[in-house]
Scaffold this active site. Sequence first.
Site, PDB file in Angstrom:
ATOM      1  N   HIS A   8      -5.108  18.195 -85.472  1.00  0.00           N
ATOM      2  CA  HIS A   8      -6.103  19.226 -85.828  1.00  0.00           C
ATOM      3  C   HIS A   8      -7.500  18.800 -85.382  1.00  0.00           C
ATOM      4  O   HIS A   8      -8.208  18.081 -86.091  1.00  0.00           O
ATOM      5  CB  HIS A   8      -6.044  19.417 -87.352  1.00  0.00           C
TER       6      HIS A   8
ATOM      7  N   ASN B 206      -9.962  28.176 -82.288  1.00  0.00           N
ATOM      8  CA  ASN B 206     -11.136  29.008 -82.599  1.00  0.00           C
ATOM      9  C   ASN B 206     -12.278  28.726 -81.625  1.00  0.00           C
ATOM     10  O   ASN B 206     -13.392  28.435 -82.014  1.00  0.00           O
ATOM     11  CB  ASN B 206     -11.573  28.830 -84.058  1.00  0.00           C
TER      12      ASN B 206
ATOM     13  N   HIS C 232     -11.201  20.206 -83.069  1.00  0.00           N
ATOM     14  CA  HIS C 232     -11.962  21.328 -82.489  1.00  0.00           C
ATOM     15  C   HIS C 232     -12.884  20.731 -81.429  1.00  0.00           C
ATOM     16  O   HIS C 232     -14.012  20.341 -81.731  1.00  0.00           O
ATOM     17  CB  HIS C 232     -12.819  22.013 -83.553  1.00  0.00           C
TER      18      HIS C 232
ATOM     19  N   ASP D 129      -9.475  17.102 -88.496  1.00  0.00           N
ATOM     20  CA  ASP D 129     -10.221  18.369 -88.474  1.00  0.00           C
ATOM     21  C   ASP D 129     -11.608  18.126 -87.862  1.00  0.00           C
ATOM     22  O   ASP D 129     -12.618  18.668 -88.322  1.00  0.00           O
ATOM     23  CB  ASP D 129     -10.325  19.006 -89.860  1.00  0.00           C
TER      24      ASP D 129
ATOM     25  N   HIS E 140      -5.491  20.730 -93.810  1.00  0.00           N
ATOM     26  CA  HIS E 140      -6.585  20.107 -94.593  1.00  0.00           C
ATOM     27  C   HIS E 140      -6.500  20.328 -96.099  1.00  0.00           C
ATOM     28  O   HIS E 140      -7.366  20.945 -96.708  1.00  0.00           O
ATOM     29  CB  HIS E 140      -7.964  20.526 -94.059  1.00  0.00           C
TER      30      HIS E 140
ATOM     31  N   HIS F 273      -5.084  27.871 -92.536  1.00  0.00           N
ATOM     32  CA  HIS F 273      -6.299  27.529 -93.278  1.00  0.00           C
ATOM     33  C   HIS F 273      -6.260  28.405 -94.526  1.00  0.00           C
ATOM     34  O   HIS F 273      -6.518  29.611 -94.454  1.00  0.00           O
ATOM     35  CB  HIS F 273      -7.551  27.810 -92.437  1.00  0.00           C
TER      36      HIS F 273
ATOM     37  N   ARG G 135     -14.038  22.309 -78.834  1.00  0.00           N
ATOM     38  CA  ARG G 135     -15.056  23.322 -78.472  1.00  0.00           C
ATOM     39  C   ARG G 135     -15.092  23.743 -77.009  1.00  0.00           C
ATOM     40  O   ARG G 135     -16.096  24.309 -76.574  1.00  0.00           O
ATOM     41  CB  ARG G 135     -16.463  22.860 -78.851  1.00  0.00           C
TER      42      ARG G 135
HETATM   43  O1  DOR Z   1     -15.392  23.218 -91.533  1.00  0.00           O
HETATM   44  C1  DOR Z   1     -14.721  23.819 -90.706  1.00  0.00           C
HETATM   45  N1  DOR Z   1     -15.077  23.827 -89.410  1.00  0.00           N
HETATM   46  N2  DOR Z   1     -13.637  24.486 -91.101  1.00  0.00           N
HETATM   47  C2  DOR Z   1     -12.972  25.304 -90.262  1.00  0.00           C
HETATM   48  O2  DOR Z   1     -12.023  25.916 -90.674  1.00  0.00           O
HETATM   49  C3  DOR Z   1     -13.419  25.485 -88.886  1.00  0.00           C
HETATM   50  C4  DOR Z   1     -14.200  24.346 -88.435  1.00  0.00           C
HETATM   51  C5  DOR Z   1     -14.987  24.641 -87.175  1.00  0.00           C
HETATM   52  O3  DOR Z   1     -14.397  25.163 -86.211  1.00  0.00           O
HETATM   53  O4  DOR Z   1     -16.163  24.308 -87.143  1.00  0.00           O
HETATM   54 ZN    ZN Z   2     -10.175  23.002 -88.445  1.00  0.00          ZN
HETATM   55 ZN    ZN Z   3      -9.466  25.177 -91.283  1.00  0.00          ZN
END
Ligand code: DOR
Ligand code: ZN
Ligand code: ZN
Length: 417
Positions: free
Chosen positions: A58, A92, A60, A295, A222, A167, A62
């Site tokens: 998990h 995302n 991100h 995360d 998470h 989530h 970007r």
């Molecule tokens: O704190 C978070 N940041 N929770 C999420 O679900 C998304 C993530 C993000 O993409 O910044």
């Molecule tokens: Zn996440």
């Molecule tokens: Zn999340």
Amino acid sequence: MADLTLKNARWLAPDGRFQDGTLVIREGVLRLSEPPHERAPVLDAAGMRVVPGAIDSHTHLREPGQEQKEGIERGTRAALAGGVTTVLDMPNNAPPIDSEERLAAKRKLFAQRSRVNYGLHVQAPYQGAGRGYASAKIYLARSSALPALGPGSLQEVFRAHRCVTVHAEDESGFLPASGFPGQPRSHHLQRPRAAVTSALAAVENALGSIPFKERPRLVLCHVSTAEELAWLEHVKSMGWDVWGETCPHYWRLTEDDYVRVGPQLKVNPPLRTQADVDALLSALAVGPIDFISTDHAPHLPQEKADEASAPSGIPGLEWYLPLVLELVESGRIGWSRFLELTSRNAARCFGLAGRGLIKEGMRADLALVSRRPGAPKPALITGAGYDPYPDAAFSWCVERTIVNGRIEGQAGEEVVT
Ligand code: DOR
Ligand code: ZN
Ligand code: ZN
């Protein structure tokens, strides 16, 4: 080719014990019974422990869309620093990965830029065939710029995918900041734990309405509360194919830290109480948590400056193994559990063939760690530009990370097909 010999190696075997000897790697694959290749480079691992590289299910990173926050190259360098050899990146992005075209475009970028192995999650609802991605991700609460998926669509998503990550915060249970006058740092109060329990009820309802054999595998992302742990125990006891993931910030930090530090520790789900931390520590030792992710969610320092407008998310990759090894150091978990939480279970859950264990024929994804109390902390690499654990003292450090037999991973491979 990626041939390498690790001499004086002490490696963590699948039975949770350490074995001593020479680790032979040929063309990126562990060949425990072969003699070392004459011309292969030799790395002396004396004094270190060799463990499977962590699989972080998990992250991100970007890219595409918000490279200014970090990007694949920088994010996977942070992974190497933390002993992480595989990342499964969340969808995302801006725009989200919700179609085959967008998945193909993101895959191409990872193939060019990732220094560790990788797999990609797609965003539900997803337009495309049911293969080539780690899971379909459901956000039941708004995340970054994305609207939440309504509980009404849950069943449809569950029917469409083999593996779903969720989530679980129900947006309709959130409270406005105006409800907490005089409390500028109220993020954790605005997203109460009741929003989690109502999301879990919706998930259980939708999953339960599908015939057992037609249900997907579900990963509860998470996990931050004792209620989620109880729910995991409950559905696992019914034999449901549900897995629990948690992240270091949920057992290292509490809502008090957030109130003290401010927006740098603003994250979703929010940091919780000491009682939740205690419950999580016990769940890490004996279940129902199955694996640890970071995360890792970097945002730019200037975005994180103002409480009200700060986006949620904290970085985590460079601290992955040092933070988990602290659990071993303190005696909370043994090596066999360490193995499950950092690599073995995520490999099983997401079907990463040939990864996650140090065993004949497996890919050589390894971290060399050593016990060095008081050693310098990992170098800061993430685009987030800060260390969420400035007060932590680590007893272990990551000396080297090996990806597909290459030291400090030159190029990653896709692990989900
Ligand atoms: O704190 C978070 N940041 N929770 C999420 O679900 C998304 C993530 C993000 O993409 O910044
Ligand atoms: Zn996440
Ligand atoms: Zn999340």
